[in-house]
Design a protein around this motif. Structure first.
Motif, PDB file in Angstrom:
ATOM      1  N   ASN A 109       1.645   5.095  -0.694  1.00 39.34           N
ATOM      2  CA  ASN A 109       0.738   6.242  -0.587  1.00 39.34           C
ATOM      3  C   ASN A 109       0.515   6.878  -1.961  1.00 39.34           C
ATOM      4  O   ASN A 109       1.025   6.390  -2.977  1.00 39.34           O
ATOM      5  CB  ASN A 109       1.233   7.252   0.465  1.00 39.34           C
ATOM      6  CG  ASN A 109       2.498   7.976   0.057  1.00 39.34           C
ATOM      7  OD1 ASN A 109       2.920   7.983  -1.097  1.00 39.34           O
ATOM      8  ND2 ASN A 109       3.137   8.610   1.035  1.00 39.34           N
ATOM      9  N   GLU A 110      -0.237   7.981  -1.978  1.00 39.50           N
ATOM     10  CA  GLU A 110      -0.573   8.632  -3.252  1.00 39.50           C
ATOM     11  C   GLU A 110       0.660   9.131  -3.997  1.00 39.50           C
ATOM     12  O   GLU A 110       0.611   9.321  -5.220  1.00 39.50           O
ATOM     13  CB  GLU A 110      -1.594   9.760  -3.055  1.00 39.50           C
ATOM     14  CG  GLU A 110      -1.290  10.782  -2.000  1.00 39.50           C
ATOM     15  CD  GLU A 110      -1.473  10.310  -0.546  1.00 39.50           C
ATOM     16  OE1 GLU A 110      -0.807  10.915   0.309  1.00 39.50           O
ATOM     17  OE2 GLU A 110      -2.209   9.365  -0.258  1.00 39.50           O
TER      18      GLU A 110
ATOM     19  N   ARG B  51       0.840  -1.202   0.000  1.00 40.46           N
ATOM     20  CA  ARG B  51       0.000   0.000   0.000  1.00 40.46           C
ATOM     21  C   ARG B  51       0.880   1.259   0.000  1.00 40.46           C
ATOM     22  O   ARG B  51       1.051   1.912   1.020  1.00 40.46           O
ATOM     23  CB  ARG B  51      -0.937  -0.040   1.197  1.00 40.46           C
ATOM     24  CG  ARG B  51      -1.937  -1.183   1.069  1.00 40.46           C
ATOM     25  CD  ARG B  51      -2.798  -1.371   2.278  1.00 40.46           C
ATOM     26  NE  ARG B  51      -3.422  -0.109   2.695  1.00 40.46           N
ATOM     27  CZ  ARG B  51      -3.949   0.072   3.885  1.00 40.46           C
ATOM     28  NH1 ARG B  51      -3.929  -0.882   4.789  1.00 40.46           N
ATOM     29  NH2 ARG B  51      -4.512   1.224   4.193  1.00 40.46           N
TER      30      ARG B  51
ATOM     31  N   ASP C 175       1.687  -1.558   4.656  1.00 34.46           N
ATOM     32  CA  ASP C 175       1.905  -0.119   4.478  1.00 34.46           C
ATOM     33  C   ASP C 175       3.109   0.431   5.232  1.00 34.46           C
ATOM     34  O   ASP C 175       3.289   1.646   5.288  1.00 34.46           O
ATOM     35  CB  ASP C 175       0.647   0.669   4.825  1.00 34.46           C
ATOM     36  CG  ASP C 175       0.212   0.526   6.276  1.00 34.46           C
ATOM     37  OD1 ASP C 175       0.919  -0.133   7.072  1.00 34.46           O
ATOM     38  OD2 ASP C 175      -0.837   1.084   6.619  1.00 34.46           O
TER      39      ASP C 175
END
Length: 149
Positions: free
Chosen positions: A29-30, A27, A99
């Motif tokens: 991040n953006e 995961r 993450d």
């Protein structure tokens, strides 16, 4: 959470999956980044937190020399390229949510740009903050006039 990571929750020890499959489930991040916590492999001391993208994580796994993504420079940052204080990878782990990374490293000298062993040298309590360590090396010695942040 991805189905791949969900499936690992009940997996037996020594279950193996292809690296690409796991990296596809990470995961990021953006901005395409994931936090990476560096911990001294033999003492357990937490040294620093930095960011990695898929490219720098792959380079780290391939070469054994830790490479982060420098958000301020907008490019890969090979730990120690300007200071000589390198990190060599001993083990890399992904947390259960996919993450956060934990890097077990062998750190040469200080990990922090302040010349301290760890970036976590300010202890906080209910009333005050306290500096808990001295620099091992003067940052001017490590970086000259170009101390990174």
């Amino acid at each position: 959470m991805s189905d791949v990571l969900k499936a690992l929750e009940g997996a037996a020890p020594d279950t193996r999956r292809p690296l690409g499959e796991i990296l596809d489930a990470v995961r990021f991040n953006e901005a395409g980044l994931i936090p990476a916590i560096a911990q001294q492999h033999d003492s357990g001391e937490v040294l620093m937190m930095a960011w990695m993208n898929r490219e720098t994580l792959m380079e780290t796994l391939r070469t054994g020399r830790v490479c982060y993504w420098s958000r301020s420079r907008g490019k890969p940052w090979r730990k120690g390229e300007s200071s000589g204080q390198q990190q060599h990878l001993r083990a890399a782990s992904l947390d259960c949510d996919g993450d956060t990374l934990l890097l077990q490293v062998d750190q040469t000298g200080p990990a922090c740009h302040t010349g301290r062993r760890s970036c976590f040298y300010v202890t906080l309590d209910a009333d005050e903050a306290r500096v808990t360590s001295e620099p091992m090396i003067d940052p001017q010695t490590l970086y000259g006039d170009k101390t990174p942040h």
